[in-house]
Write a protein that holds these residues in place. Structure first.
Motif: not given
Length: 497
Positions: A208-231
């Motif tokens: 039907k459609h695709i949208r973008t998103g962010y999934c930045n998360g904090t882990y033991a080694t720090g904060e990591w940049s994360c992207m999501t493609a949602i179908f």
């Protein structure tokens, strides 16, 4: 004026090389990559500027298929693009440099992005490695590669097969935290961050459609940049309607044929009920094979369970009808056993109420037996009197007949004749009474047999009438309940959710 046009023509000719899309890889560019003092491939472009390197992502979905509810994954064929600036690779050429050699590309710094929820991924290499790198004069690097991905998707199947799913593809850096590398979706106005092939078709799903998103998360080694493609995909229902819903609904309707069969056709009704129940069970097992074992109830489970309940209800209805019909037969059997045991049978009670004949006959039999005893005693007494009269020692007889033998002989004959006459009359009366008793007993027995048959027929007719009435009611109740169930089922799973 003529001088102006000549100058413009020379300028246009001087920019002629820029019309080419790219220029081949030059030795000067390779030397720069090999010179560790000028270029360190292990350092990010902004390593010494204390700012994160921004990497812009974009995708073109070439193909999408194989959405599997059993394995909860799907297949993607994408053109994956990355863009970043590395001023160390700036050059004086008028067009971007095209890099098509993997060995040269490995000499350059590039982001180490990966797909976090991919079960498997591979670069396309037929007929050659499907990737390219453009290095623009200002240091802009544009990377494009074709990748095949099998990504997992945590599907919520409680509405299966009337469900829709959201499957996210997560992209992040493996080694660089957000303070060193930051991922961003492309924000170009003319080109969306995620584009797709309009001809994408799937046998059981529709994109039907695709949208973008962010999934930045904090882990033991720090904060990591994360992207999501949602179908966002929806399951095509027509296949399941034709292969599951319609056949099972028809099986339920076929099971209702039991209500139009005769109640005495037990083999036909039982065979039809068992056949439809086994068919529904086989359909349900076939559906379960295509689905994972989950701890919640799915929409298809509700449908299959309800259809099985309707078919089982038909079997229960036949059992009730058969029991209602045979209940009176069981009472007949108990009445017969009571008669054989000498108990008060139901038929005798019925006859006593209707005719009042049985007790009268018994009284009559007892009276005949008493009469026989009285006649025997009376006959013995008269014979004793006659014998006494013949006894010469009796004083009264001697006084009346002192010496005459003829009178004695005549008296004896008189008393003997009287005795015979009385006995004959007594035997005739007893014989007539016995004939009357036998005749009444025979008539009563015949009436008893007829009444017994009539009572049994009435009971059988009553049980058959009750069973028929149940069937007639079920011909309306079962379809109405099934229609109401369908309205509630489809409204709940399609309209309100």
């Amino acid at each position: 004026m003529i001088r102006f046009f000549l100058t413009a023509f020379c300028i246009l000719n001087s920019f002629e090389p820029t019309n080419s899309a790219f220029i081949p890889l030059t030795k000067k560019f390779l030397d720069k990559l090999k010179n560790e003092t000028l270029y360190n491939k292990f350092a990010t472009p902004t390593q010494y500027d204390d700012v994160p390197t921004n990497v812009t992502l974009s995708m073109f979905i070439e193909g999408m298929s194989s959405f599997s509810a059993q394995t909860m994954d799907y297949h993607l064929d994408v053109y994956f693009q990355e863009e970043w600036y590395d001023h160390r690779l700036a050059h004086n050429n008028t067009a971007p440099i095209l890099v098509r050699d993997l060995e040269v590309f490995k000499m350059m710094w590039h982001p180490d992005v990966y797909f976090a929820n991919a079960r498997s991924a591979a670069f396309q290499d037929i007929t050659d490695d499907n990737f390219l790198v453009w290095v623009y004069p200002n240091g802009r690097v544009w990377y494009d590669a074709r990748i095949s991905i099998v990504s997992s998707c945590n599907m919520d199947l409680w509405k299966y097969p009337l469900d829709s799913q959201e499957c996210a593809l997560r992209i992040l850096s493996y080694a660089y935290p957000m303070t060193v590398l930051r991922l961003l979706w492309s924000e170009k106005e003319d080109v969306p961050a995620i584009d797709r092939n309009p001809d994408i078709t799937m046998p059981d799903m529709s994109l039907k459609h695709i949208r973008t998103g962010y999934c930045n998360g904090t882990y033991a080694t720090g904060e990591w940049s994360c992207m999501t493609a949602i179908f966002y995909v929806e399951r095509e229902m027509m296949h399941h309607v034709m292969q599951t819903y319609v056949p099972t609904a028809l099986i339920v309707v076929i099971s209702w044929f039991n209500f139009w069969l005769e109640i005495d056709s037990a083999p036909a009704r039982v065979s039809l009920s068992i056949t439809t129940l086994l068919t529904i069970s086989t359909q349900a097992n076939a559906v379960k094979l295509a689905l994972p074992e989950v701890s919640y109830m799915k929409a298809i489970d509700v449908w299959m369970g309800s259809c099985m309940a309707f078919v089982f209800g038909v079997m229960i209805e036949f059992t009730i009808c058969h029991y209602a019909k045979t209940l009176e037969k069981e009472k007949d059997r108990q009445a017969r056993e009571a008669e054989l045991r000498g108990g008060p049978p139901l038929v005798v009670d019925t006859l006593s109420t209707l005719f009042g004949a049985v007790h009268d006959i018994d009284d009559l039999v007892r009276k005949v037996a008493t009469l026989n005893e009285d006649e025997e005693l009376r006959g013995d007494g008269e014979q004793h009197i006659a014998l006494n009269m013949l006894n010469p020692e009796e004083p009264r007889l001697r006084s009346l007949h002192p010496t005459t033998n003829d009178i004695t002989t005549n008296g004896t004959r008189y008393f003997m004749g009287a005795e015979r006459l009385k006995r004959k009359r007594s035997k005739t009366s007893i014989t007539r009474l016995r004939q009357q008793v036998a005749s009444m007993r025979h008539a009563t027995a015949d009436v008893s047999r007829r009444a017994f048959k009539w009572t049994r027929a009435v009971r059988k007719l009553h049980g058959h009438r009750v069973a028929t009435k149940i069937d007639e009611r079920c011909r309306i109740v079962f379809p109405m309940v099934f229609i109401l169930f369908n309205i509630a089922y489809w409204s709940f799973y399609l309209v309100f959710n």
